[in-house]
Write an enzyme that holds these catalytic residues in place. Structure first.
Site, PDB file in Angstrom:
ATOM      1  N   CYS A 117      -3.740 -13.924  -2.511  1.00  0.00           N
ATOM      2  CA  CYS A 117      -3.310 -14.408  -1.197  1.00  0.00           C
ATOM      3  C   CYS A 117      -3.583 -15.900  -1.041  1.00  0.00           C
ATOM      4  CB  CYS A 117      -3.984 -13.613  -0.080  1.00  0.00           C
ATOM      5  SG  CYS A 117      -5.785 -13.719  -0.072  1.00  0.00           S
ATOM      6  N   ASN A 134     -20.794  -6.158  -6.485  1.00  0.00           N
ATOM      7  CA  ASN A 134     -20.038  -7.388  -6.722  1.00  0.00           C
ATOM      8  C   ASN A 134     -18.904  -7.053  -7.681  1.00  0.00           C
ATOM      9  OD1 ASN A 134     -19.604  -9.741  -8.795  1.00  0.00           O
ATOM     10  ND2 ASN A 134     -20.298 -10.728  -6.904  1.00  0.00           N
ATOM     11  N   ASP A 138     -16.552  -2.474  -2.994  1.00  0.00           N
ATOM     12  CA  ASP A 138     -16.648  -3.644  -2.114  1.00  0.00           C
ATOM     13  C   ASP A 138     -18.101  -4.082  -2.060  1.00  0.00           C
ATOM     14  OD1 ASP A 138     -14.540  -4.942   0.013  1.00  0.00           O
ATOM     15  OD2 ASP A 138     -16.605  -5.195   0.674  1.00  0.00           O
ATOM     16  N   ARG A 141       0.835  -1.207   0.000  1.00  0.00           N
ATOM     17  CA  ARG A 141       0.000   0.000   0.000  1.00  0.00           C
ATOM     18  C   ARG A 141       0.868   1.255   0.000  1.00  0.00           C
ATOM     19  NH1 ARG A 141      -3.468  -3.306   3.593  1.00  0.00           N
ATOM     20  NH2 ARG A 141      -2.347  -2.557   5.417  1.00  0.00           N
TER      21      ARG A 141
END
Length: 384
Positions: free
Chosen positions: A328, A267, A240, A204
């Site tokens: 991830c 979505n 989000d 970030r």
């Protein structure tokens, strides 16, 4: 008492991978605990042991020197000492103090948020040592409070209850954490994981170097990337599916005096498709999705999902635009991740340059012997 493993289990330990599965344990105690592990080759190490867990053996030392509990607590102490300098430099920051196998303290995660600690224990062998773990933590790290967030579903595989309880002082519901020039609120009691996703902290901060007119933060959660992007871009949209998460994103924006972040409840897959249909364009897009592959059987489906969102994003970017994209899912290896990106670029008919290959923060150490500790892939790409 000792644990005895098969030749296949011994081969894993001799290669310094700490896990032995139930099918490769020949003999062991009836109850969880800390024990030596041996095979026909002799003693192979010291381990957390739980006969009911699929990962029955979790080695924390590949020698048998010392009493198991003392060795484990010393590993914890060393992990904490490696983070002291960072905390001293930024005491109101957010850091991972213990990264389980990465720090040779299996099944233990400890995160630090501006003077408050959040602990997660994931092994029935480790749970009885909570008070001893707490003593070591208090001796090494100045904490205002310490919370046990033992609510992760994986605990049920160890036969452990899900619970949240304070271990030190009164734990606040939330705290403000500083990350470079940005601050954001962390929900200690109810936030995802231990409260925030600090494995992306350095990524970030890296994105603050980019400037432009429009940026898009997809799977934004509390706006973590959007907050950093808003310092260099005129307009940032945070997307989000959770209205609650987006409300927190706006609160974080207000706390930083930022008025150029627009929340969008949607979505992500549908949003990207609609943006492509309407001919939208952006200078920079961040894709930071959840783990699409929870297990090996999910890899094919996850690969397709990662490819779709990256392909859509590549089409939405202007020439010279930047795509910062992550996975991830440790089951999606780094080679597979970049293969997926190459296929997405080909199908999007875009020439894409790799600007930088990045990973999880330094406080989430990777062991070369343990591929599972390298789970976060982060690529900064440029549309040529």
């Amino acid at each position: 008492m000792k644990i005895r493993v098969t030749p296949r289990g011994a081969a894993r330990l001799l290669a310094h991978h700490p896990w032995v599965y139930k099918s490769d344990v020949l003999e062991g105690p009836n109850s969880p605990g800390l024990y030596p592990v041996q095979s026909t080759k002799g003693v192979l190490g010291l381990a957390l042991y739980n006969p009911v867990s699929e990962i029955t053996v979790r080695v924390f030392s590949f020698t048998d020197a010392g009493r198991p509990q003392e060795v484990l607590l010393e590993n914890l102490r060393k992990a904490l000492q490696r983070r002291k300098a960072a905390i001293a430099q930024e005491p109101v920051g957010g850091y991972r103090l213990v990264h389980a196998e990465g720090d040779l303290v299996p099944a233990l995660v400890l995160d630090y948020y501006a003077g408050h600690g959040v602990l997660q224990v994931g092994s029935a062998a480790l749970e009885p040592l909570t008070s001893e773990l707490t003593e070591v933590i208090r001796a090494e790290i100045p904490l205002q409070s310490l919370l046990a967030r033992n609510d992760q579903k994986s605990r049920s595989l160890e036969g452990l209850p899900l619970q949240i309880k304070p271990l030190l002082s009164q734990v606040p519901d939330s705290v403000m954490v500083r990350e470079a020039s940005i601050q954001y609120r962390v929900d200690l009691q109810e936030g995802q994981k231990t409260g925030a996703f600090i494995d992306q902290r350095d990524n970030r901060i890296r994105l603050q170097a980019f400037k432009g007119k429009t940026a898009l933060d997809v799977f934004s959660y509390h706006g973590s990337f959007a907050l950093h992007l808003a310092q260099g871009f005129e307009q940032v949209m945070a997307v989000d599916s959770s209205a609650v998460a987006l409300r927190r994103a706006l609160e974080n924006a207000q706390a930083n005096g930022l008025t150029n972040i627009t929340p969008k409840e949607a979505n992500a897959f549908e949003f990207l498709r609609e943006e492509e249909k309407r001919g939208a364009h952006y200078d920079l897009i961040v894709l930071d999705p959840p783990a699409f592959a929870k297990g090996k059987r999910d890899v094919e489906r996850a690969y397709a999902a990662y490819k779709e969102i990256n392909l859509r994003a590549m089409k939405l970017l202007l020439s010279g635009g930047i795509l910062a994209t992550a996975s991830c899912s440790h089951h999606l290896s780094e080679p597979l991740f970049y293969q997926m990106l190459a296929e997405a670029a080909a199908d999007a008919h875009r020439t894409v340059r790799v600007v930088e290959k990045r990973s999880q923060g330094w406080d989430h150490p990777v062991l070369l012997n343990v591929p599972e500790t390298h789970y976060l892939k982060f690529a900064i790409l440029e549309i040529v």
